[in-house]
Design an enzyme around this catalytic site. Structure first.
Site, short mmCIF file in Angstrom:
data_model
loop_
_atom_site.label_atom_id
_atom_site.label_comp_id
_atom_site.label_asym_id
_atom_site.label_seq_id
_atom_site.Cartn_x
_atom_site.Cartn_y
_atom_site.Cartn_z
N GLY A 71 36.20 56.92 44.94
CA GLY A 71 36.08 55.55 44.45
C GLY A 71 35.96 54.54 45.58
O GLY A 71 35.20 53.57 45.50
N THR A 72 36.68 54.78 46.66
CA THR A 72 36.66 53.83 47.78
C THR A 72 35.24 53.72 48.36
O THR A 72 34.73 52.61 48.56
CB THR A 72 37.64 54.31 48.87
OG1 THR A 72 38.95 54.34 48.28
CG2 THR A 72 37.64 53.37 50.07
N ASN A 140 45.02 49.52 37.97
CA ASN A 140 45.74 50.74 38.35
C ASN A 140 47.25 50.59 38.31
O ASN A 140 47.97 51.55 38.16
CB ASN A 140 45.30 51.20 39.74
CG ASN A 140 45.23 50.09 40.75
OD1 ASN A 140 44.51 49.10 40.54
ND2 ASN A 140 45.96 50.21 41.83
N GLN A 168 40.16 53.78 36.88
CA GLN A 168 41.32 54.09 36.03
C GLN A 168 40.94 54.16 34.55
O GLN A 168 41.63 54.81 33.77
CB GLN A 168 42.43 53.04 36.23
CG GLN A 168 43.04 53.04 37.61
CD GLN A 168 43.83 54.31 37.94
OE1 GLN A 168 44.19 55.10 37.05
NE2 GLN A 168 44.10 54.52 39.22
N SER A 188 35.94 57.89 39.92
CA SER A 188 36.56 58.81 40.86
C SER A 188 37.03 60.05 40.11
O SER A 188 37.59 59.93 39.01
CB SER A 188 37.74 58.11 41.55
OG SER A 188 38.37 59.01 42.43
N HIS A 190 39.40 62.38 40.84
CA HIS A 190 40.80 62.88 40.79
C HIS A 190 41.69 62.14 39.82
O HIS A 190 42.85 62.49 39.65
CB HIS A 190 41.41 62.94 42.20
CG HIS A 190 41.63 61.64 42.89
ND1 HIS A 190 42.88 61.19 43.23
CD2 HIS A 190 40.77 60.70 43.33
CE1 HIS A 190 42.78 60.04 43.87
NE2 HIS A 190 41.50 59.72 43.94
N CYS A 330 52.60 49.67 50.41
CA CYS A 330 53.39 49.97 51.60
C CYS A 330 52.47 49.91 52.80
O CYS A 330 51.52 50.67 52.89
CB CYS A 330 53.98 51.36 51.46
SG CYS A 330 55.11 51.75 52.77
N1 PLP Z 1 39.77 51.88 42.44
C1 PLP Z 1 40.90 52.01 41.72
C2 PLP Z 1 41.15 51.09 40.58
C3 PLP Z 1 41.82 53.00 42.04
O1 PLP Z 1 42.95 53.12 41.33
C4 PLP Z 1 41.55 53.85 43.15
C5 PLP Z 1 42.53 54.89 43.55
O2 PLP Z 1 43.69 54.83 43.26
C6 PLP Z 1 40.35 53.68 43.86
C7 PLP Z 1 39.49 52.68 43.47
C8 PLP Z 1 40.01 54.55 45.02
O3 PLP Z 1 39.53 55.80 44.60
P1 PLP Z 1 39.56 57.04 45.60
O4 PLP Z 1 40.97 57.45 45.75
O5 PLP Z 1 38.72 58.08 44.90
O6 PLP Z 1 38.93 56.60 46.87
#
Ligand code: PLP
Length: 401
Positions: A71-72, A140, A168, A188, A190, A330
């Site tokens: 996702g990032t 999230n 999410q 994403s 996972h 954190c």
């Molecule tokens: N966007 C949201 C809303 C998320 O909750 C997360 C991960 O927790 C991400 C993006 C990032 O996804 P990834 O962990 O696959 O990089």
């Protein structure tokens, strides 16, 4: 041996057994998906099957899906590759959105966590043809679901491109891109029981992105680098399981669930979550549940225990085998109050006492009972019976942190 109680699905859902088997099998195959020989073609087939599965689940064309490392990366690609120069993002976005556009204008949210549409209207101005707007489908930390149709309509009316981080929401809300013509959407693997390190950026009709990771011409020249064949295959299998177990068909949820698969029964998850919240509020009336009055994901609770910092709660629960998340970020070893809760107007002290509990396909009533037993013990021994937000003396407030 202590039972492990895993209640942190919004961080990463347990990988489904069928996915583990599929990933192992794919890893045993040799071949780069770009090679023309038969080994390469086998790898290519695994990648393209996953693309087809994902396209069917969200009702779009497979050619509009760009596989990424998660996702990032998908969020980064959307922002940097869009060609737009003016960015507006909601104040409660994930860090992977906030960090990629540090100069973006923040669209405020209401105390409910829902976006302030009037503020978006003003920020867009009459001509937003240079603008890129990003608002997540569901948060999230709190699970609050945004009115994406209304936000999208406003953005398109003013000429802005609209990106939605649906990391999410995917698997918990129906997503039909034919009916919801987003310009960019992030997913994403996972969070739905697929492997970590895989995700996708989905492009709207007629939308292109400029590759940020340069190299080969993979992913239709939108993302250079050999595809993570086994990971993408695992993502595809997780998507197929999701569709089968929920009867998630293009265009929405149908009641046709397949009990044979390691299923995610959203109604059952919501019952567990609501049971947890109701039991807490019955005995701990000063506990706060953030976003409770808004439409929310069925699996998420953002819960504050006034007077007990999140990290203390987290560690105490961890010692009992219970894995939850602190509702705070954190950084450099220092726990900071969550920007999401701050944006909703929750004071630092209360935001600093929040836990995020998130359930999923393996969660049981026993998990909820074990969590409650330990949380209530903490509340009895350490919790204050008055929320910090109601303490008016600043010195006393400081001492309570
Ligand atoms: N966007 C949201 C809303 C998320 O909750 C997360 C991960 O927790 C991400 C993006 C990032 O996804 P990834 O962990 O696959 O990089």
């Amino acid at each position: 041996m202590k039972k492990v109680v895993y209640l942190d699905y919004n961080a990463a859902a347990p990988v489904r057994p069928e996915v583990i088997a599929a990933v192992a099998q794919a890893m045993a195959e040799t071949g780069n998906a770009s090679s023309v020989h038969h080994c390469g073609r086998t790898a290519r087939r695994l990648v393209e099957e996953a693309r087809e599965n994902l396209a069917a689940a969200i009702n779009t064309r497979a050619a509009r899906i760009v596989f990424t490392s998660g996702g990032t990366e998908a969020n980064n690609l959307a922002f940097k590759g869009s060609g737009r120069t003016r960015f507006l993002v909601s104040a409660t976005e994930h860090d992977s959105v906030l960090a990629v556009a540090p100069d973006a204008a923040l669209i405020p949210v209401q105390p409910s966590g829902l976006l302030n549409l009037d503020a978006l209207d003003q920020l867009l101005g009459q001509d937003a043809s240079d603008c890129f707007v990003s608002v997540m489908m569901a948060n999230n930390e709190t699970g609050v679901i945004q009115p994406i149709e209304d936000i999208l309509a406003l953005c398109h009316k003013r000429g802005a491109l609209f990106h939605c981080d649906a990391v999410q929401a995917f698997g918990k809300l129906p997503i039909d891109l034919m009916g919801l013509p987003l310009d960019f959407m992030t997913l994403s693997s996972h969070k739905i029981g697929g492997p970590q390190g895989v995700g996708a950026l989905v492009l709207g009709k007629g939308i292109e992105v400029k590759a940020q990771q340069k190299g080969g011409g993979q992913e239709r020249r939108r993302r250079g680098g050999s595809e993570n064949v086994a990971g993408i295959h695992g993502f595809g299998v997780a998507v197929r399981l999701l569709m089968e177990s929920q009867g998630l068909l293009p265009g929405g949820l149908s009641p046709l669930a397949n009990p044979e698969t390691s299923s995610l029964d959203l109604a059952a998850v919501q019952l567990l979550r609501d049971n947890l919240e109701n039991r807490i509020l019955a005995v701990a009336p000063h506990a706060g549940i953030h976003g409770k009055e808004s439409p929310r994901l069925p699996n998420t609770t953002s819960l504050s225990m006034p007077g007990v910092p999140s990290d203390i709660q987290l560690m105490a629960l961890d010692l009992q085998g219970i894995a939850v998340s602190s509702g705070s970020a954190c950084s450099s070893g220092k726990v900071q109050a969550s920007h999401v809760l701050k944006a909703m107007g929750v004071c630092d002290a209360e935001a600093g006492s929040v836990l995020r509990i998130s359930l999923g396909w393996q969660s049981s009533q026993q998990d909820v009972d074990l969590f409650l037993e330990q949380w209530l013990k903490l509340y009895e021994h350490k919790g204050r019976k008055q929320p910090v937000s109601q303490v008016s003396d600043p010195q006393q407030k400081e001492a309570l942190l």
